[in-house]
Design an enzyme around this catalytic site. Structure first.
Site, mmCIF file in Angstrom:
data_model
loop_
_atom_site.group_PDB
_atom_site.id
_atom_site.type_symbol
_atom_site.label_atom_id
_atom_site.label_comp_id
_atom_site.label_asym_id
_atom_site.label_seq_id
_atom_site.Cartn_x
_atom_site.Cartn_y
_atom_site.Cartn_z
ATOM 1 N N ASP A 23 17.791 10.344 16.575
ATOM 2 C CA ASP A 23 16.542 10.856 16.006
ATOM 3 C C ASP A 23 15.873 11.839 16.963
ATOM 4 O OD1 ASP A 23 14.578 11.064 14.070
ATOM 5 O OD2 ASP A 23 13.418 9.367 14.809
ATOM 6 N N CYS B 6 5.154 0.794 -2.781
ATOM 7 C CA CYS B 6 4.604 1.727 -1.785
ATOM 8 C C CYS B 6 3.088 1.852 -1.961
ATOM 9 C CB CYS B 6 5.265 3.103 -1.925
ATOM 10 S SG CYS B 6 4.624 4.302 -0.737
ATOM 11 N N CYS C 42 4.892 1.505 8.594
ATOM 12 C CA CYS C 42 4.793 0.653 7.405
ATOM 13 C C CYS C 42 6.194 0.164 7.054
ATOM 14 C CB CYS C 42 4.200 1.449 6.241
ATOM 15 S SG CYS C 42 4.106 0.553 4.680
ATOM 16 N N CYS D 234 8.383 -0.886 1.860
ATOM 17 C CA CYS D 234 9.542 -0.562 1.020
ATOM 18 C C CYS D 234 10.780 -1.341 1.446
ATOM 19 C CB CYS D 234 9.817 0.941 1.003
ATOM 20 S SG CYS D 234 10.276 1.644 2.602
#
Length: 379
Positions: A139, A203, A246, A249
């Site tokens: 990443d 979501c 978060c 999901c």
């Protein structure tokens, strides 16, 4: 006379080495991401990347690994589980006075952990073939790591855009090793989301605008980590007590019933980040923030954005005199922070009024019942 290199045998050896180094799976794919280019361009054209200008700046390089390392022929894709045994999802999310940190960020910065292991893997390959050139990525460069992981057979792309694996769900990090060897490639796996849209429905901000497409501008992870300025007012109440990232999901995804726990000590939760009281976090000065988040992915957002996020969470918390006082003590430190503090104070005052009205209503109802009871007795 040197023996010709058996690439199929080397590929199997690479996978064994990968497991020894702590990866849960290793796959190999070629560098052709041509089908991804129009999808990436459409996503950028819709401005779904928000303020992450580097995504547009690098253009289609993200779909062309060979531009990052000339001569690249294959991508070795790996995954590593990160979910700690004591994740305490429900405990923190259900208590609005606590701050929720995405579970991937509770321990040591995964970039460092995975990159070091990938570098070791490259060196092990180099010992077998001296002319090999490689470059590890976690990443950390314009690279479409999820399509590469899917192409390498690590899983399929879920409707939340994350990679899903039948045996492991999605609680894992991804990393890549670019290499100039024509190793045999693995086959992709079939998608298994079916008609399920649980991630889209759950979501909080409606960021998954269509299957496989996330509008980052609405995503809580983007708002609390990537966004440098003010969080849009209309989205603040939807953030709840999520102060860094978060996981909703992933939490709702049926495939995460099979999620595997990590035994990596580096990913064990830090005590002061695991289930922290918002008021306590809001009291941290910058030195405390830097000390507690040393070696953590959280540190990169800086103290100011950390306080901004906590101010929003305090604004979403139930009325409490302590919350109000904590917010007022930091007024005047920074204009960006002041904006979020003032919003949070307004929310707290509004809830105080609601509590008082509810108390008055309850008192009135008790009085009416007492009067009615007295009248009945007199009759």
């Amino acid at each position: 006379m040197s023996h010709p290199l058996d690439l199929a045998q080397l590929a199997q050896q690479i996978k064994r080495w990968g497991l020894e180094l702590g990866f849960q799976q290793v796959g190999i794919c070629d560098t052709d991401l041509t089908p991804e280019e129009p999808r990436l361009q459409a996503w950028l054209d819709k401005q779904y990347h928000g303020e992450m200008a580097w995504m547009a700046r690098h253009g289609m390089m993200r779909a062309r690994p060979q531009e990052l390392l000339p001569g690249t022929l294959r991508v070795i894709s790996v995954r590593m589980n990160y979910l700690p045994a004591n994740a305490a999802f429900a405990r923190v999310l259900k208590d609005p006075q606590l701050g929720y940190v995405s579970r991937y960020a509770l321990g040591r910065d995964y970039h460092k952990v995975l990159r070091n292991r990938l570098k070791k893997l490259g060196e092990m390959i180099q010992q077998q073939c001296e002319k090999v050139s490689f470059r590890p990525f976690v990443d950390s460069a314009p690279l479409l790591e999820r399509p590469l992981a899917a192409k390498a057979g690590l899983g399929w792309t879920g409707k939340h855009s994350l990679i899903l694996n039948r045996q492991a769900g999605s609680w894992f990090f991804l990393g890549e090793l670019l290499i100039n060897l024509p190793l045999p490639v693995d086959k992709p796996v079939e998608e298994n989301c079916g008609r399920c849209i649980a991630c889209m429905t759950i979501c909080p901000t409606g960021a998954i605008v269509e299957p496989y497409t996330v509008d980052a501008r609405r995503c809580i992870s983007y708002l609390t980590i990537e966004l440098e300025g003010a969080i849009p007012v209309e989205l603040r109440p939807l953030i709840g007590n999520r102060i860094y990232g978060c996981d909703d999901c992933q939490l709702i995804c049926p495939w995460n019933r099979y999620g595997q726990l990590s035994d990596e000590a580096d990913f064990s939760p830090r005590a002061r980040l695991h289930a922290p009281a918002l008021i306590e976090l809001f009291r941290w000065d910058e030195a405390t923030f830097l000390r507690v988040t040393e070696g953590s992915a959280i540190r990169r957002i800086g103290h100011l954005r950390w306080l901004r996020n906590i101010a929003v969470a305090l604004g979403n918390a139930p009325w409490d005199q302590g919350n109000l006082l904590a917010l007022e003590t930091r007024l005047g430190e920074n204009p960006l922070l002041d904006e979020h503090i003032n919003w949070a104070i307004e929310q707290q005052i509004a809830r105080r009024s609601e509590v008082r009205i509810e108390v008055q209503r309850s008192q009135k109802q008790r009085l009416v019942r007492a009067i009615e009871k007295g009248l009945t007795r007199d009759a």
